[in-house]
Design a protein around this motif. Structure first.
Motif, PDB file in Angstrom:
ATOM      1  N   LEU A   1     -12.878  26.139  42.429  1.00 18.94           N
ATOM      2  CA  LEU A   1     -14.036  26.991  42.715  1.00 18.94           C
ATOM      3  C   LEU A   1     -15.149  26.226  43.424  1.00 18.94           C
ATOM      4  O   LEU A   1     -16.032  26.835  44.025  1.00 18.94           O
ATOM      5  CB  LEU A   1     -14.567  27.616  41.411  1.00 18.94           C
ATOM      6  CG  LEU A   1     -13.652  28.687  40.812  1.00 18.94           C
ATOM      7  CD1 LEU A   1     -14.082  29.041  39.401  1.00 18.94           C
ATOM      8  CD2 LEU A   1     -13.633  29.934  41.704  1.00 18.94           C
ATOM      9  N   ALA A   2     -15.123  24.920  43.338  1.00 18.55           N
ATOM     10  CA  ALA A   2     -16.116  24.136  44.072  1.00 18.55           C
ATOM     11  C   ALA A   2     -16.089  24.541  45.540  1.00 18.55           C
ATOM     12  O   ALA A   2     -17.126  24.727  46.171  1.00 18.55           O
ATOM     13  CB  ALA A   2     -15.844  22.644  43.899  1.00 18.55           C
TER      14      ALA A   2
ATOM     15  N   ALA B   1     -15.974  29.014  45.717  1.00 13.73           N
ATOM     16  CA  ALA B   1     -17.227  29.718  45.414  1.00 13.73           C
ATOM     17  C   ALA B   1     -18.424  28.963  45.989  1.00 13.73           C
ATOM     18  O   ALA B   1     -19.562  29.250  45.615  1.00 13.73           O
ATOM     19  CB  ALA B   1     -17.371  29.897  43.910  1.00 13.73           C
TER      20      ALA B   1
ATOM     21  N   ARG C   1     -11.011  25.488  37.808  1.00 10.49           N
ATOM     22  CA  ARG C   1     -12.473  25.395  37.948  1.00 10.49           C
ATOM     23  C   ARG C   1     -12.832  24.543  39.165  1.00 10.49           C
ATOM     24  O   ARG C   1     -13.708  24.897  39.954  1.00 10.49           O
ATOM     25  CB  ARG C   1     -13.090  24.776  36.689  1.00 10.49           C
ATOM     26  CG  ARG C   1     -13.286  25.749  35.553  1.00 10.49           C
ATOM     27  CD  ARG C   1     -14.213  25.175  34.491  1.00 10.49           C
ATOM     28  NE  ARG C   1     -13.691  23.955  33.896  1.00 10.49           N
ATOM     29  CZ  ARG C   1     -12.871  23.922  32.861  1.00 10.49           C
ATOM     30  NH1 ARG C   1     -12.465  25.032  32.291  1.00 10.49           N
ATOM     31  NH2 ARG C   1     -12.451  22.765  32.380  1.00 10.49           N
TER      32      ARG C   1
END
Lengths: 379, 390, 379, 390
Positions: A368-369, A372, A365
């Motif tokens: 993804l910083a 995304a 996760r």
């Protein structure tokens, strides 16, 4: 099937993939039912032997050809893609079969594919034929999103020294593929005969895929090329691990559903109680999502496209789903699920170890910083 | 007489002045303590107590600190479950015979309730007791029996009439664990060790004098036992906690920290603190004589919290979390929650929501008894046990 | 009751507190049933009047004496503690009654208690008697864990200029208590007659406690002392808000339980369906925890002890529980819960606004990193 | 003839060559398009279709892009629910009468199913239709009717026999919304606006010719309607998404970010992406002619995700989240999810798990139809509707 469904980017399974699945599942059903795995693991614990089922591995790797799936045809492999390897891993997850597929046919193989030297190509040929099994000497807990420097160093005499913890598949490898730090240069990849290393298996949470500490003290080694493929190997393995996790989750869900349909309490099937039904419906939805995410990662990896986001999403989701499914499996089996003789614990242990493996869901996760464009607080 | 704090304290002091454990030996000291009514002061006189208020036991315990004890771990089931049941339903002979050696620890007890086919729905249990003259012949299989391999006696629920609805055909017995036909086998758990046993009962003959309560009244007797069990499970605050342990690791190992883990840790720290405060408030209510319904929720909350904490810990440990401390198959008489490794804690915590009432059953209880929500349609109410679907 | 139960640190309610609760609840039951609140809010929206019920406030603040609970007896107050104020807020939460209790009797009062000047004491006397209502001119979204500098500044002529958004209770305040930045000195507290400010109520998520923008343009003001009490006021209000949140959650839970016991679908009470029962059991457990956490914060605040951890824990927990309870209330009421005519939405809106008020649950959890020595990653 | 892509495309081109909307006007153009079988190609010839495969409609739509349309928002219920039901159960006269003006948008339709007392358990509905000669007299109250104030016709389910079990006593009608006794009142929602109506039916007289399907067969007819509704709800992917909007805000407003919010955002971003991929896979399955059971889960997943995202957004906005854009009571014909403020989105999203099948009902459906878990004991199976507990 429509044309779209045949494109390399489809999230469905192609006919070729379904055939491969049928072959793998047939083998595992015959030879590696959960009760067989449990007996194997237990006897390994008693005799001190490694828990891998090398006869099964031979049948899977050599006879079905799974060992060479990712190896190009000109090196004796099948020249297939990550999509097919993902299907194999789904089935292996579903059976928690103790074979060194992920360690040899994915991690070590992909690292060697990036090495490019003739020595690497020769090794890949041996892996493809099933003649040899390899292991990549990196920690199974390494995240593909953080690139650590190799801890094994090259001596002036060309020998290797160093100690790597948390390695999978080393106990049954003929050859160890070692990323090595080279002074003043990029890391290089070396091959070491397993006999030249000290391999110490530690008691592992996952009974069906233990970890080991691999130590080299002036070990003879031969260079096989660049270590540039190691990062790709970690990303590929992380993406494919999602398919293994999908398989684990599917076994847990379907086994639990079957159990609560039969098990009666208060003169009703446990599965007729609404609270149980709703939890299983929610879990089913998670598994459906896991399949889409795992397929997407496999498709992008297979197509050679940028798979960073897809792998992070698949790992963030599937890692959690597999653990959740295994935990619900234990809980909804009640007391019997807490016993050693029921295979549910093998799946719980695999799922929990897989959660840590190749980056935790949190690591993915966090990746993804950047991937995304969802940056953290400005501190 | 009505006992107050001072009087109990005085009696304890007087006893200690007259009895030196170093001189008389551990067992004699405990027997004398029992006979002096200082074992459990709320029990009747002559049965180890003074007929005093339960709360006054603390006065005695304070005085007896440091004197030989009766191995509370080993006799927990006897103390917590068998003794209150024997007191409530036993004949005078049974109370005389069993309570003293139970309390001194001379005779260890275990519990033969659960069966493979009867978990949450205990009342469907299938172990049969058939009357033959002045004896009962017992056949069946029990499971999740801790301490069976140490036990001299067991409390046993068996079916004496399969022709009536399930709750009505049960009777309650004291089972002689040395009787022929009793076989105890360790039951290996997912942690690798065996805390519990399976107990196979094959043609076990028990005299009718070992029956506790009336024939057919076993369910009601068992309720007394189970109510006491739940009090015992919910009641004990431990000094060292799982959240404390996790906090220590967190502080000592900065290299393990990530923002993701940090947020989860902070949330669980809040949950743990809220649970601690809830338990504190519950104890205050009990002390004030107003037991609240919060008790039903504590085991539920504990199980969830412990599972989340141990799950987080394994993840936090990363590569170390991939290892396990010890898979050796061996018996274990207690849950060494904080002494073992993170993997053991994670696996063992899975049992917290199953043993002693599943979390699902506890939610039913809260919904029905606390919130007053209607029960579900029952399909087994007036059906003879033998005709129930299996 | 045992002695322990009477100690200021008990988590139970004392007899005095229960009597206060009975008085407040009696008043609110008579005068502020949810349907009355709804009608009030709606007519306020039509006429453009403020939604506060000032008749009710008079009865609560003056007649029952709630306005002066926290004010010492020598200033005309009741000299009670945060414990008693918490009980009032539980009841106000349970009825979402539109009265400026939190803004005047907690926030403004506590700020003035820290000001110490005679002018502040005189003002407190007027607040205690119910003669005047005050509002503290800070954003309701301010967290007690982050101390922001006042945005209102002092002119050379002693007048105030500045604009503060998100203020509660200003519309019905006689006097505004304003933290003011002073050049070269500590912030000071000023009192401004409400007429000297421009107060613009904005359409607010919480229909029963709107926020306003308060602007000063060379407004006449009198100094009332130090602004040191503002931080304490925020901490106190945050801690007491937990009791309001508890009241909101309790109404939502008990209203939902009552509804699902009666409402029938498929010829059974909806509350007999196990999935619903389990969700409500879980919610009940959350509410039980909220009561313990809110009582603990009130007890420590009342005893004048360090309440930082207690407030953070209470806010982190109760803020989330109130929202969860209100959301379950809407969901389990089905369609009727989505209608304006059912009061459930008043509680949802209050709960959601309260979640933001005085620090979000996330802010309070983050504060524990320091308060409970659980430091974040070393970056 | 069997229609293929080329033939359909040719026909559309031929039609467009002969008809110029600018010349003939919008309505005549639509009527002509209907008569040419290019309205819905999978409908029979003469009823706006060609009897072609449903998938070929896309060919027509591509060709007709830019030509006058029939206001799809307003006629959605007619298109999605009434039309397939009329086609399946209507008489030739009914199909002739209703389908053309329905499709052209001349006559708007609404749905009179839900009642205050019959939500998830629709089959218990209480609106009565009593036969009087060749007419039915309808009395009752319906709710959650969108578009009723625009509607010329409604599809209506009413109870024609209270003496039989609930599913068997229903009949299905077309209700004349201009008939005396039909009263439409806007129903204000928690968002402040009224998307829906209550409809009061008082002595409304409907000729028997407006009945759809047999007397007593209303439940089966309604199933056709509802199945088409669920397809419509699950089916439409939107370009701009809630997660996209939230991501934009996040990037543009760095001052709002905290670690706590960041972790939650990342987790929800993953959830949103997983949902997107699940929907993509579902569409691929449909396209390949293997519709999977995943469809049942999409609405459930969407509701949960949307509620979590909108809840997070309000928190993220902090002080701005305390405000609301507009409480004016007014009618609204559509859900303007992304055009309004964060408070509206939060409140409106609460309806996502209630409207068109609650999340609880969807979980039941998944558990029973997808996982094959047994249904709960039914207490209303063979009971006459009038004897059911209320």
């Amino acid at each position: 099937m429509s044309e779209e469904a045949h494109s390399p980017m489809t999230l469905l399974y192609t006919e070729v993939e379904e055939e491969l699945r049928a072959a793998v599942r047939g083998l595992l059903t015959d030879r590696s039912a959960p009760s067989v795995v449990l007996a194997h693991v237990e006897s390994a614990a008693t005799t001190g032997a490694v828990p891998y089922d090398m006869e099964l591995w031979k049948a899977l790797g050599r006879d079905i050809g799974a060992a060479g799936l990712l190896i190009p045809e000109d090196l004796g492999g099948a020249g297939a893609s990550a999509r097919e390897a993902a299907v194999v891993l789904e089935e292996l997850g579903r059976s928690v079969a103790p074979v060194p597929y992920l360690s040899s046919a994915v991690l070590a193989t992909r690292a060697l594919l990036g090495a490019r030297d003739e020595a690497a190509r020769e090794l890949l040929g041996r892996l493809a034929s099933g003649e040899a099994t390899a292991a990549l000497v990196v920690s199974f807990a390494a995240s593909p999103h953080t690139c650590a420097r190799p801890v094994v160093t090259l001596g002036a005499d060309g020998t290797l020294t160093g100690r790597v913890t948390g390695v999978i598949g080393a106990e049954v490898a003929d050859v160890l593929i070692v990323p090595v730090a080279v002074e003043g240069g990029d890391p290089a990849l070396y091959a070491v005969d397993a006999q030249a290393a000290r391999i110490k298996t530690v008691a592992s949470l996952d009974l069906t895929r233990p970890i080991a500490t691999v130590s080299f003290t002036g070990a003879q080694a031969r260079p096989v090329g660049s270590a540039a493929g190691v990062a790709d190997a970690l990303l590929l393995a992380a993406g494919l691990l999602a398919s293994e996790q999908l398989g684990v989750a599917e076994w847990c869900l379907s086994t639990t559903v079957a159990y609560v349909r039969e098990r009666k309490q208060f003169a009703r099937p446990v599965g007729s109680f609404q609270a149980i039904k709703h939890r299983l419906a929610d879990l089913w939805l998670e598994v459906v999502g896991a399949r889409a995410a795992a397929r997407n990662a496999a498709a992008l990896l297979g197509a050679g496209e940028d798979a960073g986001v897809a792998v992070a999403v698949a790992q963030a989701h599937c890692g959690t789903v597999a653990v959740h499914a295994a935990e619900e499996c234990i809980q909804l089996h009640g007391g019997i699920g807490m016993t050693w003789e029921h295979p549910a614990h093998l799946y719980l242990k695999r799922a929990k170890a897989d959660e840590i493996a190749l980056g935790t869901p949190g690591d993915h996760r966090d990746a993804l910083a950047t991937l995304a464009d969802l940056p953290g607080p400005v501190s | 007489m009505a006992w107050d704090e001072a009087a109990v304290d005085e009696r304890a002091q007087a006893f200690l002045a007259e009895h030196d454990p170093a001189e008389m030996g551990r067992l004699d000291f405990l027997r004398a303590r029992f006979d002096a009514g200082l074992a459990w002061v709320h029990f009747p006189e002559g049965l180890g107590g003074l007929g005093a208020a339960r709360g006054l036991q603390a006065v005695v315990e304070r005085r007896f600190r440091g004197t030989p004890d009766n191995d509370p771990g080993l006799i927990a089931i006897g103390l917590g479950m068998a003794a209150p049941t024997i007191l409530a339903f036993g004949t005078d002979e049974q109370r005389e015979r069993f309570l003293r050696p139970l309390w001194t620890g001379e005779e260890v007890w275990c519990q033969l309730f659960s069966e493979p086919g009867a978990g949450s729905d205990l009342a469907t249990l299938a172990t049969r007791a058939v009357r033959e003259g002045d004896e009962w012949v017992v056949d069946g299989q029990k499971v999740w029996t801790s301490g069976a391999h140490h036990a001299r006696w067991a409390i046993l629920v068996a079916r004496t009439d399969p022709e009536v609805p399930k709750h009505r055909g049960l009777s309650y017995f004291v089972c002689d664990m040395e009787a022929p036909g009793v076989e105890v086998r360790p039951l290996r758990q997912i942690t690798g060790e065996a805390e519990f046993n399976e107990v196979f009962l094959t043609g076990v003959r028990l005299p009718d004098s070992l029956r506790l309560g009336e024939v057919g009244d076993g369910w009601r007797v068992a309720q007394t036992t189970l109510m006491n069990e739940r009090v015992a499970i919910g009641g004990t605050p431990t000094r060292r906690t799982m959240i404390g342990l996790l906090g220590e690791t967190w502080r000592e190992r900065p290299e393990l920290r990530t923002h993701s883990l940090h947020q989860r840790l902070l949330a669980l720290w809040v949950d743990a603190e809220v649970m601690r405060l809830t338990a504190t408030r519950l104890r205050e209510q009990l002390a004030a004589g107003h037991p609240g319904p919060e008790g039903s929720g504590m085991k539920l909350a504990f199980a969830r919290l412990n599972q989340e904490l141990t799950g987080l810990e394994v993840e936090l440990m990363r590569e170390e979390g991939l290892a396990y401390d010890d898979w050796t198959f061996r018996r274990s008489d207690s849950v060494d929650f904080l002494g073992r490794g993170s993997g053991y804690r994670y696996l063992r915590a899975k049992g917290n929501s199953i043993e002693g009432g599943t979390s699902e059953i506890l939610r039913n209880i809260i919904a029905e008894r606390v919130l007053g929500l209607p029960s579900e349609p029952r399909v087994d109410k007036d059906v003879a046990w033998k005709d129930l679907p299996r």
